[in-house]
Design an enzyme around this catalytic site. Structure first.
Site, mmCIF file in Angstrom:
data_model
loop_
_atom_site.group_PDB
_atom_site.id
_atom_site.type_symbol
_atom_site.label_atom_id
_atom_site.label_comp_id
_atom_site.label_asym_id
_atom_site.label_seq_id
_atom_site.Cartn_x
_atom_site.Cartn_y
_atom_site.Cartn_z
ATOM 1 N N HIS A 253 29.791 43.806 -22.665
ATOM 2 C CA HIS A 253 28.906 43.280 -23.700
ATOM 3 C C HIS A 253 28.655 44.379 -24.728
ATOM 4 C CE1 HIS A 253 26.461 45.088 -20.485
ATOM 5 N NE2 HIS A 253 25.722 45.569 -21.474
ATOM 6 N N ASP A 338 31.061 49.756 -17.193
ATOM 7 C CA ASP A 338 29.831 49.056 -16.852
ATOM 8 C C ASP A 338 30.125 47.562 -16.627
ATOM 9 O OD1 ASP A 338 26.860 49.071 -16.702
ATOM 10 O OD2 ASP A 338 27.023 47.785 -18.472
ATOM 11 N N GLU A 367 32.090 49.797 -12.170
ATOM 12 C CA GLU A 367 30.792 49.474 -11.564
ATOM 13 C C GLU A 367 30.886 48.090 -10.921
ATOM 14 O OE1 GLU A 367 26.143 48.373 -12.380
ATOM 15 O OE2 GLU A 367 27.646 48.121 -13.950
ATOM 16 N N ASP A 434 20.238 52.679 -11.900
ATOM 17 C CA ASP A 434 20.011 51.272 -11.576
ATOM 18 C C ASP A 434 19.196 51.064 -10.303
ATOM 19 O OD1 ASP A 434 21.291 49.998 -13.728
ATOM 20 O OD2 ASP A 434 23.264 50.313 -12.820
#
Length: 580
Positions: A253, A338, A367, A434
């Protein structure tokens, strides 16, 4: 014998070329199986053209076995002289014997002397181009993850707005404290002294947030972090200190203000970039450009992070050229992707091919938090962030009812999921941007150091989050992203904790057995919370003992390389020992 527990496929982690001469074959069975033999041969040796078929292979016992929760996992390496291998398995449980072939199970061996061609398992050819090759340097690397905005504020002249004084304690994602790239560069000496040999940076590209996972320009350092020259100085300084640099690529994104997304918002389907994104319904609410209402795909249903269409060749080319730019211009050593499990496989294969052509030892990390075999066949990623390992360690120390046998099962499962060359470079971590911080997740200081001892004595490539070396605390995101307390560090407030972490890192770097693939657990007593395992290669080994129980336990004889709470060979509760 429980035939339903027997499983093998001649591909992926169950049958693969480790290198150009060694073929690794693995099989899963029930726990009642006592012995397993691999019967193998070159398939061309048993068949004459137009003539009879007779099995000419030979059996070899599979001696390496791992205990999983409900199964056994057997491993053997063979060296096919002609690069092909046909094979089947002979399984024994007490007086019972069966033979496992690709077309099923047989209960007697008479088929080996008949004239009917067997439907055996087959590895057709060990083509060098198909071997999963991972960067050799990664298994020796000690990683340190940095969240740049909160690590160190060094260059006051950078264009920073609304900067708050360097904080102590809890933070949110809305506050800017001014951490920058020159600040990281200024701490390279600190990291080198700690023993770090690799830095993983969360995103440094231009974005509007503190975390920078909303990229607005993939080829520009965020001005609040510095300039491209500041970044070049960081990479050069780190390399001179023997430290590699890995960047974070947010390609699933982008940010709301990426020019290509802004063009879509303005022109809709007429935009040249319309197919760069995944729009469900047009038009959007023009009176409120932030209105989401799921009219386009985004990260985690977040309106300001629209999802890129990595199935689109133009997007793939743009992102691939971006990665090539950072390698060519700045010499970065690795890339972490990511939300990698949502990116198209087509793009990942293209990216790997191009980056490896540019630099064969470049490290590509995905990830992905679950079983990741489909990305780790040698044509996409070198490794993934090993969250199954993270979960196994965390669950053991947080649940006082968990025993060491369950821990053994879960760790063995982690190292049964992939090829050995992948296991060697798995990105092992106990906390990150995270998750809550390691010290906060664990009940006491003893379990904190025991968990780190496990991290630094297991196969893979270990990583700590900035501040873990001082047992820095912090809850789940965003509280895990606190400011690094440099004044307290430099005053010596955390020296004892930091010295122990340094000792563990030094052990990892100096003792090759800590980095070898061999891992064998000792059979624990029922309900025990004492973990004992050997790291072994050839005829050499070292033993790691973790006492998470409530009574003392005796450790094996040998040279103690590192210990905590060890007295006269008695390991006290909360202690660990590494013995050679």
């Amino acid at each position: 014998m429980n035939l339903g527990c027997i499983y093998h496929r001649s591909q992926d982690n169950m049958c693969y070329a480790k290198n150009e001469s060694e073929l690794v074959i693995q099989i899963q069975t029930g726990k009642e199986v006592d012995r397993v033999f691999l019967n193998y041969e070159d398939p061309m040796e048993s068949e004459e053209f137009g003539g009879p078929w007779t099995w000419k292979g030979h059996p070899e016992e599979m001696l390496q076995v791992r205990e999983l929760e409900n199964h056994k996992w057997w491993t053997i390496s063979v060296f096919p002289p002609y690069k092909r291998c046909g094979y089947f398995f002979e399984l024994r449980s007490g007086d019972e014997t069966c033979y496992y072939l690709e077309d099923g199970v047989r209960t007697d061996g008479s088929f080996m002397t008949g004239n009917v061609r067997l439907q055996y398992f087959s590895f057709p050819w060990m083509n060098p181009a198909d071997i999963n090759v991972t960067p050799d340097w990664v298994k020796d690397t000690i990683w340190y993850q940095i969240f740049p905005e909160r690590f160190c504020n060094k260059k006051a002249s950078l264009p920073k707005k609304n900067i708050l004084p360097w904080a102590e304690g809890s933070v949110t994602n809305d506050e800017f404290y001014g951490g920058d790239i020159p600040g990281i560069t200024s701490k390279i000496g600190y990291l080198a002294d700690l023993g770090i040999t690799g830095i993983y940076l969360t995103p440094v590209f231009e974005a509007s947030t503190t975390h920078k996972y909303d990229t607005t320009d993939y080829r520009k350092i965020d001005p609040a972090f510095g300039t491209e020259e500041d970044f070049r100085e960081l990479v050069d300084t780190a390399h001179k200190a023997g430290i590699r640099i890995m960047l974070d690529g947010v390609f699933n994104h982008c940010g709301y203000y990426l020019p290509y997304w802004q063009d879509v918002l303005e022109k809709g389907p007429e935009s040249a970039y319309w197919n760069w994104f995944m729009v469900n319904k047009w038009p959007f609410d023009q009176t409120d450009p932030w209105t989401y209402d799921k009219k386009y795909y985004s990260f985690h249903f977040t309106a300001f992070m629209p999802k890129l269409n990595t199935n689109n060749d133009e997007v793939a080319e743009y992102l691939t050229e971006t990665c090539e730019y950072w390698i060519k211009e700045f010499g970065i050593d690795g890339l972490r992707l990511d939300v990698a499990h949502e990116i198209s496989h087509k793009f990942c294969r293209t990216l790997r091919s191009r980056l490896k052509a540019l630099r064969p030892d470049f490290y590509i990390l995905g990830e992905i938090w679950q079983d990741s075999m489909r990305w780790l066949r040698g044509d996409e990623f070198d490794s993934v962030m090993n969250y199954p390992f993270h979960n196994a360690v965390m669950d053991f120390f947080r649940d006082k009812e968990a025993d060491s046998r369950n821990f053994q099962y879960r760790i063995n499962k982690c190292y049964s999921m992939y090829m050995e060359q992948t296991n060697q470079v798995l990105f092992n971590l106990l906390d990150s941007h995270d998750t809550a911080r390691l010290r906060t997740k664990l009940p006491d200081e003893d379990s904190f150091f025991q968990a780190l001892c496990i991290l630094y004595t297991m196969p893979g490539s270990p990583c700590i989050f900035y501040g873990t070396e001082i047992a820095m605390e912090g809850g789940p995101d965003p509280d895990c992203r606190r400011c690094m307390p440099w004044d307290a560090i430099e005053s010596g407030a955390y020296q004892e904790t930091c010295d122990m972490v340094k000792a563990l890192i030094r052990l990892r770097r100096q003792e090759p057995l800590c980095r070898c693939p061999g891992l064998v657990f000792s059979d624990p007593e029922p309900n025990s919370r004492v973990i004992t395992y050997r790291r072994q290669e050839d005829n050499r080994s070292l033993t790691v003992c973790i006492n998470a129980g409530s009574t003392c336990t005796e450790v094996p004889e040998g040279c103690v390389l590192l210990s905590r709470r060890l007295e006269n060979r008695q390991l006290l509760p909360g202690g660990f020992a590494v013995i050679k």
